[in-house]
Every structure is written in C-alpha cells, then in structure tokens.
Design a protein around this motif. Structure first.
Motif, PDB file in Angstrom:
ATOM      1  N   ILE A  62       0.827  -1.206   0.000  1.00  0.00           N
ATOM      2  CA  ILE A  62       0.000   0.000   0.000  1.00  0.00           C
ATOM      3  C   ILE A  62       0.864   1.258   0.000  1.00  0.00           C
ATOM      4  CG2 ILE A  62      -1.651   1.351   1.368  1.00  0.00           C
ATOM      5  CD1 ILE A  62      -2.802  -1.344   2.320  1.00  0.00           C
ATOM      6  N   ARG A  63       1.844   1.288   0.875  1.00  0.00           N
ATOM      7  CA  ARG A  63       2.722   2.465   0.982  1.00  0.00           C
ATOM      8  C   ARG A  63       3.409   2.759  -0.338  1.00  0.00           C
ATOM      9  NH1 ARG A  63       7.589   3.813   0.851  1.00  0.00           N
ATOM     10  NH2 ARG A  63       8.261   1.660   0.488  1.00  0.00           N
ATOM     11  N   LYS A  64       3.820   1.710  -1.021  1.00  0.00           N
ATOM     12  CA  LYS A  64       4.593   1.860  -2.248  1.00  0.00           C
ATOM     13  C   LYS A  64       3.723   2.241  -3.448  1.00  0.00           C
ATOM     14  CE  LYS A  64       7.857  -0.738  -5.167  1.00  0.00           C
ATOM     15  NZ  LYS A  64       8.525  -2.060  -5.355  1.00  0.00           N
ATOM     16  N   ASN A  65       2.495   1.707  -3.511  1.00  0.00           N
ATOM     17  CA  ASN A  65       1.701   1.818  -4.737  1.00  0.00           C
ATOM     18  C   ASN A  65       0.478   2.738  -4.652  1.00  0.00           C
ATOM     19  OD1 ASN A  65       3.020  -0.260  -6.602  1.00  0.00           O
ATOM     20  ND2 ASN A  65       2.668  -1.475  -4.758  1.00  0.00           N
ATOM     21  N   MET A  66       0.019   3.037  -3.445  1.00  0.00           N
ATOM     22  CA  MET A  66      -1.183   3.862  -3.307  1.00  0.00           C
ATOM     23  C   MET A  66      -1.080   5.225  -4.013  1.00  0.00           C
ATOM     24  SD  MET A  66      -4.302   4.121  -2.094  1.00  0.00           S
ATOM     25  CE  MET A  66      -4.615   3.119  -0.639  1.00  0.00           C
ATOM     26  N   PRO A  67       0.041   5.965  -3.896  1.00  0.00           N
ATOM     27  CA  PRO A  67       0.107   7.276  -4.576  1.00  0.00           C
ATOM     28  C   PRO A  67      -0.090   7.180  -6.087  1.00  0.00           C
ATOM     29  CG  PRO A  67       1.840   7.105  -2.935  1.00  0.00           C
ATOM     30  CD  PRO A  67       1.233   5.739  -3.047  1.00  0.00           C
ATOM     31  N   PHE A  68       0.390   6.096  -6.703  1.00  0.00           N
ATOM     32  CA  PHE A  68       0.196   5.906  -8.145  1.00  0.00           C
ATOM     33  C   PHE A  68      -1.243   5.486  -8.442  1.00  0.00           C
ATOM     34  CE2 PHE A  68       4.713   5.038  -7.344  1.00  0.00           C
ATOM     35  CZ  PHE A  68       5.297   5.939  -8.223  1.00  0.00           C
ATOM     36  N   PHE A  69      -1.771   4.606  -7.611  1.00  0.00           N
ATOM     37  CA  PHE A  69      -3.129   4.093  -7.804  1.00  0.00           C
ATOM     38  C   PHE A  69      -4.165   5.210  -7.715  1.00  0.00           C
ATOM     39  CE2 PHE A  69      -6.967   1.735  -6.541  1.00  0.00           C
ATOM     40  CZ  PHE A  69      -6.943   0.668  -7.443  1.00  0.00           C
ATOM     41  N   MET A  70      -3.948   6.165  -6.808  1.00  0.00           N
ATOM     42  CA  MET A  70      -4.907   7.239  -6.560  1.00  0.00           C
ATOM     43  C   MET A  70      -4.557   8.535  -7.284  1.00  0.00           C
ATOM     44  SD  MET A  70      -7.200   6.014  -4.358  1.00  0.00           S
ATOM     45  CE  MET A  70      -7.848   7.331  -3.320  1.00  0.00           C
ATOM     46  N   ALA A  71      -3.578   8.504  -8.164  1.00  0.00           N
ATOM     47  CA  ALA A  71      -3.079   9.738  -8.789  1.00  0.00           C
ATOM     48  C   ALA A  71      -4.147  10.494  -9.579  1.00  0.00           C
ATOM     49  CB  ALA A  71      -1.895   9.419  -9.701  1.00  0.00           C
ATOM     50  N   GLY A  72      -5.095   9.762 -10.164  1.00  0.00           N
ATOM     51  CA  GLY A  72      -6.089  10.422 -11.009  1.00  0.00           C
ATOM     52  C   GLY A  72      -7.405  10.745 -10.334  1.00  0.00           C
ATOM     53  N   THR A  73      -7.518  10.473  -9.039  1.00  0.00           N
ATOM     54  CA  THR A  73      -8.799  10.685  -8.359  1.00  0.00           C
ATOM     55  C   THR A  73      -9.177  12.160  -8.249  1.00  0.00           C
ATOM     56  OG1 THR A  73      -7.632  10.524  -6.228  1.00  0.00           O
ATOM     57  CG2 THR A  73      -8.751   8.547  -7.016  1.00  0.00           C
ATOM     58  N   VAL A  74      -8.224  13.058  -8.436  1.00  0.00           N
ATOM     59  CA  VAL A  74      -8.541  14.480  -8.411  1.00  0.00           C
ATOM     60  C   VAL A  74      -9.528  14.838  -9.522  1.00  0.00           C
ATOM     61  CG1 VAL A  74      -6.618  15.168  -9.903  1.00  0.00           C
ATOM     62  CG2 VAL A  74      -7.528  16.790  -8.236  1.00  0.00           C
TER      63      VAL A  74
END
Length: 476
Positions: free
Chosen positions: A367-379
């Motif tokens: 989660i720590r490693k991949n969450m920022p990429f996974f959620m990058a487009g939620t804006v």
C-alpha cells in the motif's frame, strides 16, 4: 400549484422555482450522506472481516474477489433506477404525470425480472464465478461462502437500490437517504453479532447484508403506497412496454456500464495480480484496501451527481437553462474541492488506509509503495463521477455511455494487461492512476464544451413545439 411543487406536502420541493442553491443543498446533502453511510458500512464490513482471528487477511481477500460480483447486481438495479428516474423527472417537467407513472411501473417490473434471473445465476454458478473472478486459492472458501448467502437476497438488493431513485426524483431526498441509512446502520449493528457472537464468520457478514437490504426494500416499497407519492403501483402498467423499457435501458446504460466495467476491471486486477505476484494473496488484500480508498472519494461524488439529477432533469424538461447552468456551477466547485482533498491525503499519507484495515506488514508495504500511483487520477473524479451523472439527467445517453466506456474499457483494461510487462505486479496499480487522469480530463473537457450546445438545442426544440401548438390552435 406548479408541477415543480411535486406534492402538497411541506417536505416536497419546487424544482422549478425554489432557490437553486437551497435545492442543491436539500437534494445533494441527503444523497451524499446516504453514500457516506453506505461507504461507512462497506469499510466497517471489511474491517470486521479483516479482524477475524487467524483468517482475517484471507477472508478480506475473498471479499475483494466477491465485491465485483455484487457490483454487477447493483449495476442492474442502477440500469433501471438511474435510467427510469431521470426519465420520470423530465416527464414531470413537461407536465406529463401519467407517462411518468407508467415509466415507474415498467421499472418496478423490470427490477423483479432482473432480480429473479440474477438470483438463479449466482446460486447455480457460485463456485465457477468465484474462480473466474481470480480468487487466490487460500481465499476461495471465504469468497464462496459469502457469495452464496448474498445471492439469496439478490431481489432485496434490486428493489432497495432500484426503486430509491424514484423517490429522489419526486423531491423527497431525505426519505431516499433513510432508505440507505436504515440498511447500512442495521448492517453495521448485525455484522459483529453474526460474525463474532454467533461465530458465523464471512457467512455472518453476508447474512447481515441481505437482512439489512430486506428491511430497506420493504421501506422503499411502502413509500409508494403513501399518499404523498406521485407514483403508484399499477398492475395495468406492470407488464413492461417495449418502447418504455428501451428508453429506460438506454438512459440507464451509462451508470450500468460504469458499474459493470468497475466489476470487469476488478476481475482483470485480481487475475493479473494473481499471475504477476505468484498467487500472493497479500496483493489481492492490498487491492481490496486500495479500492476501498477509491470508494471514499467516488461514492460521495456519485451521491452529489445523482442527488441533483431531479433538479437538472426537471428544468431540462421545462427548458429553464439558467437554473441548469447555476446548478452545474455549484456542483462542479463542490465536487472539485472534495476530490482534491482525498487525492492529497492519498498521495501524502497512503499508510492511513492500511491502518484502517489492520493490514499486516507485507500488505502495508504494498500500500505504501503503490497507493500514490493508484490514486493519482482521483482528483479528476469531480468530472468522472459527478458531471457524468449530470449528462444522464440531461438525457444525453450516447455521450454518457462513451465516457463510461472510456475510463475502464478503452483505457484501464488494456493498460492493466500491458504495464505489468514493464513493471511487474506494480504495473497493475499504475494503470488505475493513468486511466483516471486521462479519462477525467476528457470528461471535463467534453462536459463544459457540450453543455451550452445541449441547452441551446433544448430551448430551440421547446420554442418550435410552442409555435406548432399555437399554429394548431389558430387553425382550429
């Protein structure tokens, strides 16, 4: 009394004359609260399952596999409810109450038909479905147990979700909110009782869900026997008329595609993660938690978009473009602020989601490693989740269907297959962020470009209709 004042009851709203700002608040806030309560239920449900001693992470992975199947059931409810309700709203705006009631009854019959068929499919093909959806071997029994029990209550899910939009479109947003709240809060109360006190595990979680949905289904059905409801069950219209059913299905196709493709991508996610991670269930568990994080932003924004649909549909029917523009302006600003807030948290403090679900160290690291990429487009979900629902309210099925397909079918699924060849299992997570960003930009651009044209075309059509009526009157 104007038709916008949909009932003589003081709780009803005048969609054609009340202040737009107040109407947005009165319609959207209950819808958003309902989605937040539903979100809370989903999160708490998974927290309880994740806390089952000894098997929590495997059981949570099983729920992650079953969730796309439950989404398909919800998709059929949305196909009817979110397709029929805006259509009734447009009819009410045009002053055609009889036609609106016919749409409601056709929708109720369609929900019954879909409910019976889906129940049979889930119960008969329970094991093959779980395997096809990419379940890890050590989570199979938990996924199967949950799905079989859930399948028994499919008809309740169909009616509680599918009829509720027909309450909202009449202006009774608080009653609509209670439909969701009653089921969700009851579920939260029953979960620990069945899971831990009675020792039923994941079967208990599923039983709590279907009992809660049964109560919601009774609540929403009873509403249409009350005097204040504009719509009444009328068995003369209960046999679906092909033309009416087709209009409902066409307008509801966009939310249906959004739900079904959400399910489809989770199948792709699960199977690709299973392959590229070497059947490591930690990745499936991490995905379940990440998708829960996506729901934290998507469900309230969906609630905002569907909440204002009655206001937009009614004024589209009556041709009041100024009120629609004002509604869009308010909704877009609110949605953008909400999506930006969750986006920042996800990028700056991704571990917070792992702590919510008592994630084990291996899952927490993923989660720590991949969450920022996974959620990058939620804006950009302010456009994808909220403004796309406004397109449906404007009777723009073709545009909405394309945008619904763009994010998942055209972008996300191909990326999910391609990127792992370059990045391994992490490529699955990267695909979500890229697809959300591109689709969000396209949706926002399309919406703000097309809206003036749609409103201008509607004004012209109504003006021509008025002119034709005047000419016919003079001729007589």
């Amino acid at each position: 009394m104007s038709l916008g004042h949909v009932s003589a009851q003081k709780k009803a709203l005048d969609l054609g004359r009340d202040s737009v700002g107040k109407l947005v608040a009165k319609l959207a806030i209950p819808a958003v609260i309902a989605q937040l309560i539903n979100l809370l239920y989903n999160l708490v449900d998974r927290m309880y399952v994740g806390a089952i001693e000894g098997i929590g992470m495997q059981a949570l992975a099983g729920l992650g596999v079953v969730f796309p199947i439950t989404l398909i059931v919800s998709a059929f409810a949305n196909l009817v409810g979110l397709g029929g309700a805006p259509l009734t709203g447009i009819f009410l705006g045009e002053g055609k109450k009889k036609e609106a009631n016919a749409v409601f009854n056709t929708g109720a019959a369609m929900l019954l038909i879909f409910g019976v068929l889906l129940t049979a499919v889930v119960l008969v093909f329970c094991d093959p479905l779980v395997r096809a959806f990419g379940c890890p071997d050590d989570a199979f029994v938990y996924a199967r147990d949950y799905l079989f029990v859930y399948g028994i209550g499919t008809i309740f899910v169909m009616y509680s979700l599918g009829l509720n939009p027909f309450i909202t479109t009449q202006g009774y947003s608080f009653t609509s909110m209670l439909t969701v709240a009653i089921g969700a809060m009851l579920n939260i109360a029953l979960d620990p009782l069945f899971i831990f006190v009675f020792g039923m595990g994941v079967k208990g979680a599923a039983l709590a869900t279907i009992l809660s949905q049964a109560v919601s289904a009774v609540w929403v059905t009873v509403f249409f026997f009350r005097k204040k409801s504009l719509f009444r069950f009328d068995f003369r219209h209960f046999l679906p008329k092909p033309k009416t059913a087709a209009r409902i299905l066409f307008l509801g196709l966009s939310p249906f595609i959004m739900s079904v493709t959400e399910s489809a991508i989770q199948i792709v996610f699960n199977n690709n993660l299973k392959y590229w991670s070497g059947n490591n269930s930690a990745y499936t568990t991490a995905l379940t938690i990440m998708l829960s994080a996506v729901q934290i932003v998507s469900m309230p924004l969906n609630g905002l978009g569907t909440g204002v649909q009655p206001l937009v549909s009614y004024n589209y029917g009556s041709g009041n473009s100024a009120r629609i523009r004002k509604t869009v302006k308010i909704v877009a600003v609110v949605a953008l602020c909400c999506s930006t807030s969750v986006w920042l948290v996800s990028l700056l403090a991704p571990q917070i989601y792992g702590y919510l679900f008592s994630a084990e160290p291996a899952v927490m690291e993923i989660i720590r490693k991949n969450m920022p990429f996974f959620m990058a487009g939620t804006v950009f979900f302010f456009a994808q989740m909220t403004l796309q629902n406004v397109f449906i309210a404007l009777n723009q099925a073709k545009i909405s269907i394309f945008l619904a397909c763009l994010r998942k079918v055209i972008l996300l699924i191909p990326l999910c297959f391609l990127l792992p060849y370059a990045f391994g299992a992490e490529g699955v997570f990267y695909s979500e962020g890229i697809a959300d960003t591109v689709a969000g930009i396209v949706t926002a651009t399309t919406f703000f470009t097309m809206l003036p044209r749609i409103l201008k075309k509607r004004e012209a059509a109504l003006a021509q209709s008025t002119k034709d009526n005047e000419e016919n009157t003079q001729a007589e």
